[in-house]
Design an enzyme around this catalytic site. Structure first.
Site, PDB file in Angstrom:
ATOM      1  N   ASP A   9     -42.476 -23.522 -51.296  1.00 62.48           N
ATOM      2  CA  ASP A   9     -42.468 -23.844 -49.880  1.00 62.48           C
ATOM      3  C   ASP A   9     -42.933 -25.646 -49.840  1.00 62.48           C
ATOM      4  O   ASP A   9     -43.546 -26.031 -50.473  1.00 62.48           O
ATOM      5  CB  ASP A   9     -43.570 -23.103 -49.023  1.00 62.48           C
ATOM      6  CG  ASP A   9     -42.860 -22.861 -47.468  1.00 62.48           C
ATOM      7  OD1 ASP A   9     -42.199 -23.692 -47.189  1.00 62.48           O
ATOM      8  OD2 ASP A   9     -43.618 -22.209 -46.692  1.00 62.48           O
ATOM      9  N   ASP A  66     -36.696 -21.054 -40.770  1.00 61.45           N
ATOM     10  CA  ASP A  66     -37.639 -19.942 -40.437  1.00 61.45           C
ATOM     11  C   ASP A  66     -37.377 -19.273 -39.003  1.00 61.45           C
ATOM     12  O   ASP A  66     -37.697 -18.246 -38.703  1.00 61.45           O
ATOM     13  CB  ASP A  66     -39.025 -20.944 -39.849  1.00 61.45           C
ATOM     14  CG  ASP A  66     -39.893 -21.046 -40.958  1.00 61.45           C
ATOM     15  OD1 ASP A  66     -39.471 -20.369 -42.023  1.00 61.45           O
ATOM     16  OD2 ASP A  66     -40.881 -21.686 -40.679  1.00 61.45           O
TER      17      ASP A  66
END
Ligand code: DGJ
Length: 740
Positions: A479, A549
């Site tokens: 990430d 997301d």
């Protein structure tokens, strides 16, 4: 595929069955661009493609000759300051303050195959016959800078890969202040520009506009390629559609600051530039030093946007992505992030995994929160050691428990980041990117490690590699949750601060390279607050990436549709999440969430223990479906059929390579009452094969399905028919068509 140099006319012609690329050494020695497009015949003298005209007020290099002006000539490596007033592809700052350059043809060579780009992601070949590379040497005699221009033409498809390597063969150091990877001068501007833009949770929406006089551009100054603009650009003829017409795609294989622009001049010529964003870049080249630009890829087709995308998909799937996972169907995973956020215990995680196992899930992924003092996003980043309170036996312990369930185990990292509240920060406060005497801006309470420093990369590598050596980890989610601010490295002198953004990305690539080499069996998925760094550079190391997301099915239709313009379905991380959705609070049917997620790598982002028995049965069916068809969905031929940006319906399909099976996804956002009869014209089928429709049971030939269309009429709209589920908003269907 062939590369020919015609000595007498000084013309280079690169071609394969699809495209031609023609350029020549101009009368002033510089390299001129003559043609890029559909394949044309070779001739001994294509130099008559060079268009010269006497134009009033032009600046001209030859005394007495007003016809030759760089202002009006199409070029390969235009510099600044010698009569071309368009944006240059290269700019060099000399010690005397001059920024002028003039690169003249010196020599060339042709190599079978394609050379590697040291330290950078790039397309590659496995056999030398797959591609041929022309390397042209041009030199600026005043500075002594030699540029090697690389042009790789692949045997298959309308693909040309380009990059430039600068070598300082002079006596003085210079500063490269602009080093674009690609310049393409086109003879007209009759194009529609298409870009993939958006924001966090709204990435890669398709935006189009007519090309017009002046500069239009997309780019990033954030340090990552960004949610806002993807390093991808299309110029298409206004009449071109998904299935026909001239289209050129430009893709930049890079994950940092970039600029892609088209400049239409006063005579309707279009200059396309792609490269590292010059606003935040400079690089000192000492005598003997070299600088390699990242690679840019151009694709041409006259068969429309789908053909362009399929060309990129094939190239990026097979000759950009690497490693043992490249050609394999991807594991169906369950990720605990939206199920628990930071609130979990080891037992809770195992319960989620167990339910996943019962449903057929293959991989359990432990997301953020397992390390250091990470109980919220205020602490812990940088301390890549399991928190003993949460994971008493460490990562090895939980990985073992998951392994005992017969599942693979995956782990989340955010290697480039640090919280002030971490042992790493307390030990090395100067390892953060921060400018002297200035406050540091945080993003999600975190700071960016100075990955331009090798000792920083070494340290993070050490912590990650230790875990991977000790525990059974099969997958890593990498990430990156904030962009760079106060970009300044304590390790570099003042005149090299312009190098930090690029050196940072080189550090990221270096860490990826070391980990993928040492752990070749691990599947990497890139992520940056969703799709903030979903780019071809990342694909070289991580064959899949978390698209966004936003896991809402309706939002994902647009995001995945836009992403498919350049990126293959095997690269798109797409999961079923809970309803109401956590980003938009929308309630979509479970089947629609799966019907969208099938067109990607597929997985779940929820706690399956919270579903009803009926829903669990549905999930089991979804997983069985994905296992049966994932190799077609991920590695078949993908076609966009109906754009979610243009109406209430969206459709796409994937066709098996033997064309005997097709999977069609049809989606309708809002229900429609008393609707007309609707049909969806399919693509890519064998016209002579008869396909059985999995939903209606009917048999239709491919030609019928492609010309008349697949019937999608909804007979229940407006009326509740006994025994039939009435349709709702967010309805969708997946049709499987199997050749009889
Ligand atoms: C952003 C990612 O996109 C999410 O999937 C999740 O991993 C969080 N970060 C964790 O902090």
């Amino acid at each position: 595929m062939k590369i020919v140099y015609h000595e007498r006319s000084k013309v280079f012609h690169l071609w394969n069955d699809s495209i031609s690329y023609v350029m020549m050494a101009l009368p002033n020695g510089q390299l001129g661009q003559l043609y890029f497009g559909k394949k044309i015949h070779d001739r001994e003298d294509l130099s008559d493609l060079l268009e010269l005209a006497v134009r009033p007020m032009a600046s001209c290099p030859f005394p007495g000759d007003r016809s030759f002006s760089l202002e009006h000539v199409k070029q390969e490596l235009p510099g600044f300051g010698t009569g071309d007033y368009r944006s240059p592809a290269v700019e060099i700052l000399q010690q005397n303050g001059s920024r002028i350059s003039d690169f003249q043809y010196q020599s060339h060579r042709v190599e079978a195959g394609k050379p590697k780009l040291a330290g950078l992601p790039a397309t590659y070949v496995e056999q030398k016959e797959e591609a041929s590379t022309l390397v042209v040497n041009v030199k600026d005699s005043v500075t002594g800078i030699r540029a090697e221009l690389f042009y790789t033409i692949f045997a298959e498809g309308g693909i040309l890969a380009r990059s430039i390597c600068y070598h300082n063969e002079g006596a003085q150091s210079v500063q490269l202040t602009r080093a674009m990877s690609l310049c393409l001068d086109l003879p007209d501007c009759d194009y529609e520009w298409l870009q993939l833009s958006g924001a966090w949770a709204r990435e890669r929406h398709v935006k189009t506009r007519r090309l017009t006089m002046g500069i239009q551009s997309i780019g990033s100054l954030r340090g990552n390629s960004s949610h806002q603009h993807n390093p991808f650009l299309v110029l298409k003829r206004p009449s071109a559609t998904e299935n026909q017409g001239e289209v050129m795609g430009f893709s930049f294989i890079y994950s940092g600051n970039f600029l892609m622009q088209a400049e239409v001049d006063a005579h309707d010529n279009t200059r396309v530039l792609a490269g590292i964003h010059p606003d935040t870049f400079s690089w000192i080249l000492e005598p003997g030093d070299s600088f390699q630009t990242p690679e840019a890829v151009m694709v041409y087709t006259d068969q429309g946007l789908n053909a362009m995308s399929q060309t990129f998909h094939g190239l990026y799937q097979k000759r950009l992505a690497r490693g043992s996972w490249r050609d394999k169907a991807r594991p169906i995973l369950i990720n605990n992030w939206e199920a628990t956020y930071f609130n979990f215990t080891e037992d809770k995680l195992v319960q989620i995994a167990e339910k996943g196992k019962e449903c057929g899930v293959e991989l359990f992924v432990l997301d953020d929160g397992w390390f250091g003092e990470r109980s919220s996003d205020h602490a812990g980043l940088g301390d890549w050691v399991a928190n003993p309170g949460r994971l008493p036996q460490g990562i090895a312990g939980i990985a073992e428990r998951i392994d005992n369930l017969g599942m693979k185990f995956g782990l989340w990292f955010e290697p480039e980041m640090i919280n002030e509240d971490s042992d790493l920060y307390r030990a090395h406060p100067d390892w953060v990117l921060a400018a002297p005497q200035r406050a540091k801006s945080h993003g999600r309470h975190q700071y960016v490690l100075d990955f331009s420093r090798v000792e920083v990369v070494d340290c993070i590598y050490g912590m990650m590699a230790k875990i991977l050596r000790e525990a059974k980890v099969s997958y890593i989610k990498w990430d990156m949750n904030r962009s760079i601010t106060e970009c300044y490295s304590a390790a570099l002198p003042p005149d090299r601060q312009g190098e930090v953004y690029h050196r940072y990305i080189l550090g990221v690539y270096d860490l990826y390279e070391r980990l993928t080499q040492e752990f070749p069996g691990v599947l990497f998925e890139s992520c940056a607050s969703g799709g903030g760094r979903f780019d071809p550079g990342m694909l070289y190391y991580a064959p899949q990436g978390w698209v966004s997301d936003d896991t809402d099915a309706v939002e994902r239709m647009k995001i995945q549709y836009g992403t498919s313009m350049c990126y293959p379905l095997s690269s798109m991380g797409s999961h079923v999440s809970v309803a109401p959705n956590h980003q938009v609070f929308r309630k979509t049917p479970l089947h629609t969430r799966a019907n969208v997620a099938y067109f990607g790598t597929f997985g779940y982002e929820l706690d399956l223990n919270c579903l009803t028995e009926e829903e669990i049965e549905e999930v089991k069916g979804q997983i069985a479906f994905m296992k049966k068809y994932r190799s077609i969905l991920q590695f078949g031929m993908f076609y966009r059929l109906k754009s979610p940006f243009e109406g209430n319906e969206m459709a796409w399909m994937a066709v098996s390579n033997d064309r005997k099976t097709a999977i069609v996804g049809w989606y309708r956002v809002l229900n429609v009452v008393n609707d007309r009869f609707t049909r969806l014209r399919l693509a890519g089928l064998d016209p002579d094969l008869c396909y059985r429709n999995s939903l209606s049971g009917t048999l239709c030939y491919g030609d019928e399905l492609m010309n008349l269309g697949l019937c999608t009429t909804d007979s229940t709209a407006g009326e509740v028919t006994a025994g039939q589920e009435p349709c709702t908003d967010f309805e969708s269907r997946v049709y499987v068509l199997e050749a009889d």
